[in-house]
Design a protein around this motif. Structure first.
Motif, PDB file in Angstrom:
ATOM      1  N   LEU A  53      10.067  -5.819  -4.174  1.00 37.19           N
ATOM      2  CA  LEU A  53      10.827  -7.044  -3.968  1.00 37.19           C
ATOM      3  C   LEU A  53      12.243  -6.909  -4.515  1.00 37.19           C
ATOM      4  O   LEU A  53      13.221  -7.307  -3.867  1.00 37.19           O
ATOM      5  CB  LEU A  53      10.116  -8.220  -4.646  1.00 37.19           C
ATOM      6  CG  LEU A  53      10.795  -9.595  -4.547  1.00 37.19           C
ATOM      7  CD1 LEU A  53      10.991  -9.990  -3.086  1.00 37.19           C
ATOM      8  CD2 LEU A  53       9.983 -10.648  -5.280  1.00 37.19           C
ATOM      9  N   ASN A  99      -2.792  -8.626   0.149  1.00 37.40           N
ATOM     10  CA  ASN A  99      -2.228  -9.080   1.425  1.00 37.40           C
ATOM     11  C   ASN A  99      -1.354 -10.307   1.232  1.00 37.40           C
ATOM     12  O   ASN A  99      -0.255 -10.419   1.795  1.00 37.40           O
ATOM     13  CB  ASN A  99      -3.349  -9.406   2.419  1.00 37.40           C
ATOM     14  CG  ASN A  99      -3.872  -8.168   3.115  1.00 37.40           C
ATOM     15  OD1 ASN A  99      -3.147  -7.189   3.275  1.00 37.40           O
ATOM     16  ND2 ASN A  99      -5.123  -8.202   3.542  1.00 37.40           N
ATOM     17  N   LYS A 100      -1.850 -11.239   0.429  1.00 36.14           N
ATOM     18  CA  LYS A 100      -1.117 -12.492   0.199  1.00 36.14           C
ATOM     19  C   LYS A 100       0.209 -12.233  -0.526  1.00 36.14           C
ATOM     20  O   LYS A 100       1.243 -12.766  -0.148  1.00 36.14           O
ATOM     21  CB  LYS A 100      -1.977 -13.457  -0.618  1.00 36.14           C
ATOM     22  CG  LYS A 100      -3.167 -14.022   0.142  1.00 36.14           C
ATOM     23  CD  LYS A 100      -3.977 -14.961  -0.742  1.00 36.14           C
ATOM     24  CE  LYS A 100      -5.186 -15.505   0.002  1.00 36.14           C
ATOM     25  NZ  LYS A 100      -6.023 -16.391  -0.861  1.00 36.14           N
ATOM     26  N   VAL A 101       0.141 -11.394  -1.576  1.00 37.84           N
ATOM     27  CA  VAL A 101       1.344 -11.120  -2.368  1.00 37.84           C
ATOM     28  C   VAL A 101       2.388 -10.382  -1.527  1.00 37.84           C
ATOM     29  O   VAL A 101       3.577 -10.718  -1.552  1.00 37.84           O
ATOM     30  CB  VAL A 101       1.006 -10.291  -3.626  1.00 37.84           C
ATOM     31  CG1 VAL A 101       2.279  -9.964  -4.400  1.00 37.84           C
ATOM     32  CG2 VAL A 101       0.034 -11.058  -4.520  1.00 37.84           C
ATOM     33  N   ALA A 103       2.672 -10.411   1.712  1.00 36.71           N
ATOM     34  CA  ALA A 103       3.177 -11.348   2.719  1.00 36.71           C
ATOM     35  C   ALA A 103       4.230 -12.281   2.124  1.00 36.71           C
ATOM     36  O   ALA A 103       5.263 -12.553   2.749  1.00 36.71           O
ATOM     37  CB  ALA A 103       2.021 -12.163   3.299  1.00 36.71           C
ATOM     38  N   ILE A 104       3.980 -12.746   0.905  1.00 37.29           N
ATOM     39  CA  ILE A 104       4.938 -13.634   0.228  1.00 37.29           C
ATOM     40  C   ILE A 104       6.253 -12.893  -0.022  1.00 37.29           C
ATOM     41  O   ILE A 104       7.342 -13.441   0.204  1.00 37.29           O
ATOM     42  CB  ILE A 104       4.344 -14.151  -1.100  1.00 37.29           C
ATOM     43  CG1 ILE A 104       3.193 -15.119  -0.826  1.00 37.29           C
ATOM     44  CG2 ILE A 104       5.429 -14.834  -1.943  1.00 37.29           C
ATOM     45  CD1 ILE A 104       2.427 -15.538  -2.062  1.00 37.29           C
ATOM     46  N   GLU A 105       6.150 -11.652  -0.495  1.00 34.26           N
ATOM     47  CA  GLU A 105       7.358 -10.868  -0.777  1.00 34.26           C
ATOM     48  C   GLU A 105       8.168 -10.614   0.498  1.00 34.26           C
ATOM     49  O   GLU A 105       9.395 -10.736   0.501  1.00 34.26           O
ATOM     50  CB  GLU A 105       6.987  -9.546  -1.445  1.00 34.26           C
ATOM     51  CG  GLU A 105       6.462  -9.715  -2.859  1.00 34.26           C
ATOM     52  CD  GLU A 105       6.459  -8.417  -3.639  1.00 34.26           C
ATOM     53  OE1 GLU A 105       6.681  -7.349  -3.025  1.00 34.26           O
ATOM     54  OE2 GLU A 105       6.247  -8.467  -4.861  1.00 34.26           O
ATOM     55  N   CYS A 107       8.168 -12.441   3.142  1.00 36.74           N
ATOM     56  CA  CYS A 107       8.747 -13.731   3.532  1.00 36.74           C
ATOM     57  C   CYS A 107      10.010 -14.032   2.721  1.00 36.74           C
ATOM     58  O   CYS A 107      11.013 -14.499   3.271  1.00 36.74           O
ATOM     59  CB  CYS A 107       7.727 -14.857   3.344  1.00 36.74           C
ATOM     60  SG  CYS A 107       6.456 -14.910   4.611  1.00 36.74           S
ATOM     61  N   ILE A 108       9.939 -13.752   1.411  1.00 33.10           N
ATOM     62  CA  ILE A 108      11.103 -13.990   0.546  1.00 33.10           C
ATOM     63  C   ILE A 108      12.282 -13.139   0.998  1.00 33.10           C
ATOM     64  O   ILE A 108      13.407 -13.647   1.152  1.00 33.10           O
ATOM     65  CB  ILE A 108      10.759 -13.682  -0.925  1.00 33.10           C
ATOM     66  CG1 ILE A 108       9.754 -14.697  -1.463  1.00 33.10           C
ATOM     67  CG2 ILE A 108      12.034 -13.690  -1.790  1.00 33.10           C
ATOM     68  CD1 ILE A 108       9.234 -14.374  -2.857  1.00 33.10           C
TER      69      ILE A 108
END
Length: 224
Positions: A53, A99-101, A103-105, A107-108
């Motif tokens: 990130l 997967n969630k983490v 995906a969040i990164e 998206c950011i």
């Protein structure tokens, strides 16, 4: 920038880029450890996630500032951290969380890139905002070793600290601190001043607590 700074900058840029890429390659050691064990159990993906990130946002900052050294260095870093995450993903049991983490990164990073390219605010304001995000992420990243320092003090042993990695961290952070000072960039300077201080504290622990307590096996203090 002073004449001395202009003279030193090309050499410092090259050494900072080279040493940082070498530092990024330290992730191979973690991947090798995972391969040896056949599982990622006991190994946290946090360093890879945070670095991915951070590098992703620093690429955008480098582009905004038109600084090729920042852009290239973090481009390589983002690629390597992505490779480490793919390898970690293959061997982890907790793929849903990862997967969630990830995906969040993504998206950011995507939101920041979209905002930079489509926002009507001034270029300088965009650079300031993205720079602030980078400072925050870098401070979070360099603060992570503080947990190891507490562990060493409690155990009175430096066995949990990898000496080569600590030396490499000090060299890299010191170079970027100097680079940030020469180009007068607070986004580069501030986190690396903090990181350099933390690195010095870590290295001093090898002198204060040179080994494991008597009668205690070093493996007990292994840090993964």
């Amino acid at each position: 920038m002073t004449s001395l700074g202009q003279t030193i900058l090309p050499y410092l840029s090259f050494t900072a880029l080279s040493s940082t890429v070498a530092f990024f390659l330290c992730g191979l050691q973690i991947c090798h450890r995972i391969k040896t064990r056949g599982s990622s159990e006991g190994t946290s993906p946090a360093p890879f996630l945070l670095s991915f990130l951070s590098c992703g946002l620093f690429i955008q900052y480098g582009l905004l500032k038109d600084d090729d050294i920042i852009t290239y260095t973090n481009g390589i870093g983002c690629f390597l951290q992505g490779c480490y995450l793919v390898y970690f993903y293959k061997l982890t049991r907790n793929r849903k969380f990862l997967n969630k983490v990830i995906a969040i990164e993504l998206c950011i990073i995507g939101i920041v890139v979209y905002w930079v390219h489509h926002s009507s605010i001034s270029h300088l304001t965009k650079q300031t905002y993205v720079g602030n995000y980078c400072i925050f992420l870098n401070i979070c990243s360099v603060a992570a070793p503080l947990f190891d320092i507490g562990k060493v003090v409690r155990n009175k042993s430096s066995e949990s600290l990898p000496l080569p990695l600590c030396i490499a961290c000090f060299v890299v952070c010191f170079q970027w601190m100097f680079y940030g000072y020469i180009v007068n960039d607070i986004v580069i300077l501030v986190p690396n001043v903090i990181a350099t201080i933390i690195s010095i504290l870590q290295l001093s622990l090898f002198i204060i607590y040179p080994g494991s307590p008597k009668g205690v096996f070093p493996e007990k203090y292994e840090h993964i």
